[in-house]
Design a protein around this motif. Structure first.
Motif, PDB file in Angstrom:
ATOM      1  N   GLY A  89      -0.841  -8.218 -15.813  1.00 28.55           N
ATOM      2  CA  GLY A  89      -1.853  -8.083 -16.862  1.00 28.55           C
ATOM      3  C   GLY A  89      -2.844  -6.970 -16.613  1.00 28.55           C
ATOM      4  O   GLY A  89      -3.673  -6.667 -17.490  1.00 28.55           O
ATOM      5  N   MET A  90      -2.785  -6.351 -15.442  1.00 35.00           N
ATOM      6  CA  MET A  90      -3.741  -5.293 -15.118  1.00 35.00           C
ATOM      7  C   MET A  90      -3.165  -3.938 -15.521  1.00 35.00           C
ATOM      8  O   MET A  90      -2.532  -3.238 -14.739  1.00 35.00           O
ATOM      9  N   GLY A  91      -3.400  -3.566 -16.768  1.00 30.91           N
ATOM     10  CA  GLY A  91      -2.964  -2.268 -17.248  1.00 30.91           C
ATOM     11  C   GLY A  91      -3.985  -1.191 -16.948  1.00 30.91           C
ATOM     12  O   GLY A  91      -5.016  -1.420 -16.301  1.00 30.91           O
ATOM     13  N   ARG A  92      -3.704   0.000 -17.427  1.00 30.46           N
ATOM     14  CA  ARG A  92      -4.608   1.135 -17.187  1.00 30.46           C
ATOM     15  C   ARG A  92      -5.964   0.913 -17.870  1.00 30.46           C
ATOM     16  O   ARG A  92      -7.016   1.196 -17.294  1.00 30.46           O
ATOM     17  N   ARG A  93      -5.916   0.407 -19.078  1.00 33.07           N
ATOM     18  CA  ARG A  93      -7.152   0.185 -19.832  1.00 33.07           C
ATOM     19  C   ARG A  93      -8.013  -0.889 -19.170  1.00 33.07           C
ATOM     20  O   ARG A  93      -9.240  -0.725 -19.047  1.00 33.07           O
ATOM     21  N   VAL A  94      -7.390  -1.987 -18.732  1.00 30.05           N
ATOM     22  CA  VAL A  94      -8.135  -3.061 -18.082  1.00 30.05           C
ATOM     23  C   VAL A  94      -8.735  -2.575 -16.770  1.00 30.05           C
ATOM     24  O   VAL A  94      -9.901  -2.861 -16.453  1.00 30.05           O
ATOM     25  N   LEU A  95      -7.949  -1.831 -15.997  1.00 23.74           N
ATOM     26  CA  LEU A  95      -8.444  -1.291 -14.732  1.00 23.74           C
ATOM     27  C   LEU A  95      -9.640  -0.370 -14.960  1.00 23.74           C
ATOM     28  O   LEU A  95     -10.634  -0.432 -14.223  1.00 23.74           O
TER      29      LEU A  95
ATOM     30  N   SER B 211     -14.606   6.563  -9.189  1.00 21.10           N
ATOM     31  CA  SER B 211     -13.409   7.343  -8.851  1.00 21.10           C
ATOM     32  C   SER B 211     -12.136   6.620  -9.289  1.00 21.10           C
ATOM     33  O   SER B 211     -11.155   7.264  -9.685  1.00 21.10           O
ATOM     34  N   ILE B 212     -12.132   5.283  -9.236  1.00 17.72           N
ATOM     35  CA  ILE B 212     -10.974   4.540  -9.736  1.00 17.72           C
ATOM     36  C   ILE B 212     -10.825   4.733 -11.244  1.00 17.72           C
ATOM     37  O   ILE B 212      -9.704   4.785 -11.766  1.00 17.72           O
ATOM     38  N   CYS B 213     -11.934   4.853 -11.954  1.00 17.16           N
ATOM     39  CA  CYS B 213     -11.868   5.181 -13.389  1.00 17.16           C
ATOM     40  C   CYS B 213     -11.139   6.498 -13.600  1.00 17.16           C
ATOM     41  O   CYS B 213     -10.367   6.659 -14.560  1.00 17.16           O
ATOM     42  N   LEU B 214     -11.366   7.439 -12.708  1.00 14.08           N
ATOM     43  CA  LEU B 214     -10.698   8.736 -12.811  1.00 14.08           C
ATOM     44  C   LEU B 214      -9.189   8.591 -12.606  1.00 14.08           C
ATOM     45  O   LEU B 214      -8.394   9.240 -13.295  1.00 14.08           O
ATOM     46  N   GLU B 215      -8.782   7.734 -11.669  1.00 11.06           N
ATOM     47  CA  GLU B 215      -7.352   7.486 -11.456  1.00 11.06           C
ATOM     48  C   GLU B 215      -6.720   6.854 -12.700  1.00 11.06           C
ATOM     49  O   GLU B 215      -5.605   7.211 -13.094  1.00 11.06           O
ATOM     50  N   ALA B 216      -7.421   5.902 -13.311  1.00 10.46           N
ATOM     51  CA  ALA B 216      -6.907   5.278 -14.540  1.00 10.46           C
ATOM     52  C   ALA B 216      -6.808   6.297 -15.671  1.00 10.46           C
ATOM     53  O   ALA B 216      -5.876   6.253 -16.487  1.00 10.46           O
ATOM     54  N   ALA B 217      -7.767   7.221 -15.731  1.00 12.51           N
ATOM     55  CA  ALA B 217      -7.713   8.277 -16.750  1.00 12.51           C
ATOM     56  C   ALA B 217      -6.513   9.190 -16.514  1.00 12.51           C
ATOM     57  O   ALA B 217      -5.839   9.612 -17.467  1.00 12.51           O
ATOM     58  N   TYR B 218      -6.221   9.516 -15.247  1.00 10.35           N
ATOM     59  CA  TYR B 218      -5.042  10.317 -14.915  1.00 10.35           C
ATOM     60  C   TYR B 218      -3.768   9.645 -15.436  1.00 10.35           C
ATOM     61  O   TYR B 218      -2.933  10.274 -16.086  1.00 10.35           O
ATOM     62  N   LEU B 219      -3.620   8.348 -15.138  1.00 14.93           N
ATOM     63  CA  LEU B 219      -2.419   7.626 -15.551  1.00 14.93           C
ATOM     64  C   LEU B 219      -2.313   7.541 -17.074  1.00 14.93           C
ATOM     65  O   LEU B 219      -1.221   7.670 -17.632  1.00 14.93           O
TER      66      LEU B 219
ATOM     67  N   PHE C  37     -12.515   0.167 -27.556  1.00 10.96           N
ATOM     68  CA  PHE C  37     -12.073   0.106 -28.950  1.00 10.96           C
ATOM     69  C   PHE C  37     -10.971   1.119 -29.285  1.00 10.96           C
ATOM     70  O   PHE C  37     -10.218   0.878 -30.235  1.00 10.96           O
ATOM     71  N   CYS C  38     -10.857   2.199 -28.544  1.00 12.43           N
ATOM     72  CA  CYS C  38      -9.981   3.294 -28.971  1.00 12.43           C
ATOM     73  C   CYS C  38      -8.804   3.575 -28.055  1.00 12.43           C
ATOM     74  O   CYS C  38      -7.801   4.137 -28.516  1.00 12.43           O
ATOM     75  N   LEU C  39      -8.887   3.232 -26.776  1.00 12.23           N
ATOM     76  CA  LEU C  39      -7.815   3.605 -25.856  1.00 12.23           C
ATOM     77  C   LEU C  39      -6.671   2.605 -25.936  1.00 12.23           C
ATOM     78  O   LEU C  39      -6.881   1.395 -25.921  1.00 12.23           O
ATOM     79  N   GLU C  40      -5.465   3.111 -25.984  1.00 13.20           N
ATOM     80  CA  GLU C  40      -4.260   2.284 -26.034  1.00 13.20           C
ATOM     81  C   GLU C  40      -3.782   1.981 -24.613  1.00 13.20           C
ATOM     82  O   GLU C  40      -3.869   2.828 -23.732  1.00 13.20           O
ATOM     83  N   GLU C  41      -3.270   0.777 -24.417  1.00  9.16           N
ATOM     84  CA  GLU C  41      -2.702   0.424 -23.121  1.00  9.16           C
ATOM     85  C   GLU C  41      -1.377   1.173 -22.935  1.00  9.16           C
ATOM     86  O   GLU C  41      -0.582   1.275 -23.867  1.00  9.16           O
ATOM     87  N   SER C  42      -1.136   1.674 -21.725  1.00 10.73           N
ATOM     88  CA  SER C  42       0.024   2.543 -21.514  1.00 10.73           C
ATOM     89  C   SER C  42       0.887   2.135 -20.331  1.00 10.73           C
ATOM     90  O   SER C  42       1.811   2.870 -19.975  1.00 10.73           O
ATOM     91  N   ARG C  43       0.624   1.000 -19.727  1.00 11.86           N
ATOM     92  CA  ARG C  43       1.372   0.648 -18.512  1.00 11.86           C
ATOM     93  C   ARG C  43       2.867   0.551 -18.760  1.00 11.86           C
ATOM     94  O   ARG C  43       3.676   1.014 -17.966  1.00 11.86           O
ATOM     95  N   GLU C  44       3.280  -0.064 -19.879  1.00 12.94           N
ATOM     96  CA  GLU C  44       4.696  -0.269 -20.165  1.00 12.94           C
ATOM     97  C   GLU C  44       5.288   0.847 -21.015  1.00 12.94           C
ATOM     98  O   GLU C  44       6.396   0.711 -21.532  1.00 12.94           O
ATOM     99  N   ALA C  45       4.574   1.947 -21.155  1.00 11.03           N
ATOM    100  CA  ALA C  45       5.065   3.037 -22.007  1.00 11.03           C
ATOM    101  C   ALA C  45       6.247   3.744 -21.357  1.00 11.03           C
ATOM    102  O   ALA C  45       6.266   3.974 -20.146  1.00 11.03           O
ATOM    103  N   ASP C  46       7.251   4.080 -22.188  1.00  7.23           N
ATOM    104  CA  ASP C  46       8.375   4.889 -21.741  1.00  7.23           C
ATOM    105  C   ASP C  46       7.988   6.349 -21.896  1.00  7.23           C
ATOM    106  O   ASP C  46       7.814   6.847 -23.006  1.00  7.23           O
ATOM    107  N   MET C  47       7.860   7.068 -20.781  1.00  9.57           N
ATOM    108  CA  MET C  47       7.333   8.428 -20.828  1.00  9.57           C
ATOM    109  C   MET C  47       8.249   9.378 -21.584  1.00  9.57           C
ATOM    110  O   MET C  47       7.793  10.388 -22.109  1.00  9.57           O
TER     111      MET C  47
END
Length: 566
Positions: free
Chosen positions: A247-253, A294-302, A362-372
């Motif tokens: 349940g811990m996706g990029r947006r949640v992190l 800095s962890i926010c920056l890592e989530a932004a990278y992903l 409100f605006c960022l989409e979760e991307s953990r399960e995205a097929d690149m």
């Protein structure tokens, strides 16, 4: 002139061009050339004892850094499974590098020797990168299917895993995605603008915290080492537990880390107003603020790598890094506030981080399960791909001979059942030669008119619910049976009316339709009577009305008698 600002300007200039080059010529190539260019510039910045030369070579080093950060990050993410991407940053990350850098500075005690040592360590990446293959995702997007197959096999060999997601994949021809399409598509545009904003404000907050944190402890080395250690431990825990925390996706992190950072900024402001600077609470709040931001920056990278299409991924990464470097240059100009009104620095962080957290929610989409491979793409065709293990019997996937001629029945290749590719999803392991792909495309063109019409009918039938389909099939079957029964009955009746067969010895006499069989009318055993008739006078009650006249046999149809005789 600020030394950090010079390096950041170089990174800004490098991002303008290197991301575009990486999308065009490949991730690995640009990454390798960036290292090959940046390491000598780093050495020369310390070797030449001249201030002007120092600034020039640090500027060039910044350009090379943009290639290692932007392109290298994209390259690494495309080589790793989706549920393992945070794990790589548990080991190869900025806080670990920061601790190494602090250790080198402590033991060398001189900036030139530290620079030489850092350049030597960076050289270790060159043979590793030389051995690694190009990104298979980039190769497939640029229709280099044979190279992509070899790259995936190399990855499997390095990882030692055979049953991996690299071993089974779809080979799909995609439509080219341009920067214009990213702007015109509403979904891609929202993700694009959010990523740019995230990079800008997170970069501003991180570097305001970092550049003004030299005096969080009385010992410079201790404070910098602790900041790196806390962040390294946090990233290690997150990276190792990521596969189990579904349940811990990029947006949640991102949101959780940003919330912790905001709370820490509030504690820092309180400590500054109470003159608790240098206390344990201030040190704890400062290190946690830097680590969580800095962890926010890592989530932004992903989020960037997983939400942007392959064709423009490195280009968008360069644009996002340009936004971040603009923010870092602004952050270098805030150091004067530290000596005038230091709490104002963290008021800036509070405002921008609160706004950013609301927009991301409100605006960022979760991307953990995205097929690149599929992000922002429209498939324009599917391709069958085979190797010797799955090629049909009698066909050599590497046969250099020309393809079969459909118009020549004497062609020996006509006896071979070549695979047909008819725009259907296909999962295959390896790839074939270019000649085999041309045969597949030829089969596609030849079979498309035959397939398109049934496909439309199937698409229409697919829209009908299953219960309705079953009911229609049952009704059709019962209707067909009823029609057959009626037809058989009708034929038997016609044969009875048209032909009456009688046997006299061995001779058959067939009467025509106009001749009807004579029927003798039987005599009426009961005479007609006009009197009212009662069935049984004994059982008739008084006052009961008579039932009427007795029916006569003449009133019955002769056909009833005829049917009885038959």
């Amino acid at each position: 002139f600020n030394i950090s600002a010079v390096t950041f300007i170089g990174v800004l200039l490098g991002n303008i061009i290197l991301g575009i080059l990486a999308d065009k010529y490949g991730r690995r190539t640009v990454y390798f050339l960036s290292l090959l260019f940046g390491i000598p510039c780093l050495v020369l910045s310390a070797l030449i004892k001249n201030v002007t030369s120092f600034y020039i070579f640090r500027l060039l080093t910044g350009i090379a850094i943009s290639g290692t950060l932007t392109v290298g990050y994209t390259y690494a993410i495309e080589m790793i499974s989706a549920n393992r991407r945070l794990r790589i940053f548990a080991f190869a990350n900025w806080p670990n590098a920061r601790m190494i850098q602090v250790g080198l500075a402590y033991f060398t005690q001189e900036w030139a020797r530290t620079t030489y040592t850092t350049a030597s360590i960076a050289c270790l990446a060159l043979p590793v990168l030389w051995y690694l293959p190009e990104s298979p995702i980039w190769l497939e997007q640029n229709h280099k299917y044979e190279e992509a197959s070899r790259a995936r096999k190399r990855i499997e060999k390095i990882s030692g895993v055979t049953e991996d997601h690299h071993n089974s994949y779809e080979v799909v021809a995609f439509e080219k995605v341009t920067p214009k399409r990213v702007i015109m598509d509403p979904k891609l545009r929202t993700s694009f603008l959010m990523i740019l904003f995230m990079y800008f404000y997170v970069g501003l907050a991180v570097y305001i915290t970092d550049l003004n944190g030299a005096d969080m402890t009385k010992n410079l080395y201790l404070g910098q080492f602790l900041a790196g250690l806390v962040l390294s431990i946090a990233q290690f825990i997150i990276g190792m537990t990521e596969p189990y925390l579904t349940g811990m996706g990029r947006r949640v992190l991102f949101l959780l880390s940003q919330l912790i950072a905001i709370i820490c900024y509030i504690l820092i402001v309180i400590c500054l107003y109470l003159d608790w600077k240098g206390s344990f609470l201030y040190l704890t709040a400062y290190t946690l603020a830097y680590a969580s931001q800095s962890i926010c920056l890592e989530a932004a990278y992903l989020s960037l790598v997983e939400l942007m299409p392959t064709d423009v991924r490195a280009t968008v990464g360069s644009m996002a890094n340009i936004c971040m470097k603009i923010a870092t240059i602004l952050a270098t100009q805030t150091q004067s506030l530290k000596y005038n009104y230091e709490p104002f620095l963290f008021f800036i962080n509070l405002v921008v981080c609160t706004i950013g957290m609301i927009l991301v929610f409100f605006c960022l989409e979760e991307s953990r399960e995205a097929d690149m491979k599929m992000v922002g793409q429209t498939a324009v065709g599917k391709i069958f791909c085979y190797d010797e293990e799955v090629t049909p019997p009698g066909i050599n996937a590497h046969d250099p001979s020309p393809p079969r001629d459909a118009n020549n029945p004497e062609d020996p290749k006509m006896d071979k059942q070549l695979p047909l590719a008819i725009a259907e999803p296909v999962t295959a392991k390896p790839l074939v030669s270019k000649e085999q792909l041309r045969i597949i495309e030829k089969n596609n063109e030849r079979n498309r008119p035959i397939v398109e019409k049934p496909k439309k009918v199937l698409e229409e039938l697919a829209k009908i619910p299953d219960p309705v389909k079953k009911q229609l099939e049952n009704e059709k079957a019962s209707t067909d049976e009823s029609l057959k029964t009626i037809e058989i009955t009708k034929k038997s009746e016609e044969s009875k009316e048209n032909t009456l067969e009688t046997k006299t010895g061995e001779t058959k006499i067939v009467l025509p339709k106009s001749v009807k069989k004579p029927v003798e009318e039987p005599k009426d055993p009961m005479p007609e009577s006009t009197d009212d008739w009662q069935p049984n006078s004994k059982n008739t009650k008084s006052g009961q009305k008579p039932l009427g006249k007795r029916p006569s046999l003449k009133n019955f149809s002769r056909y009833d008698n005829e049917s009885e005789e038959e």
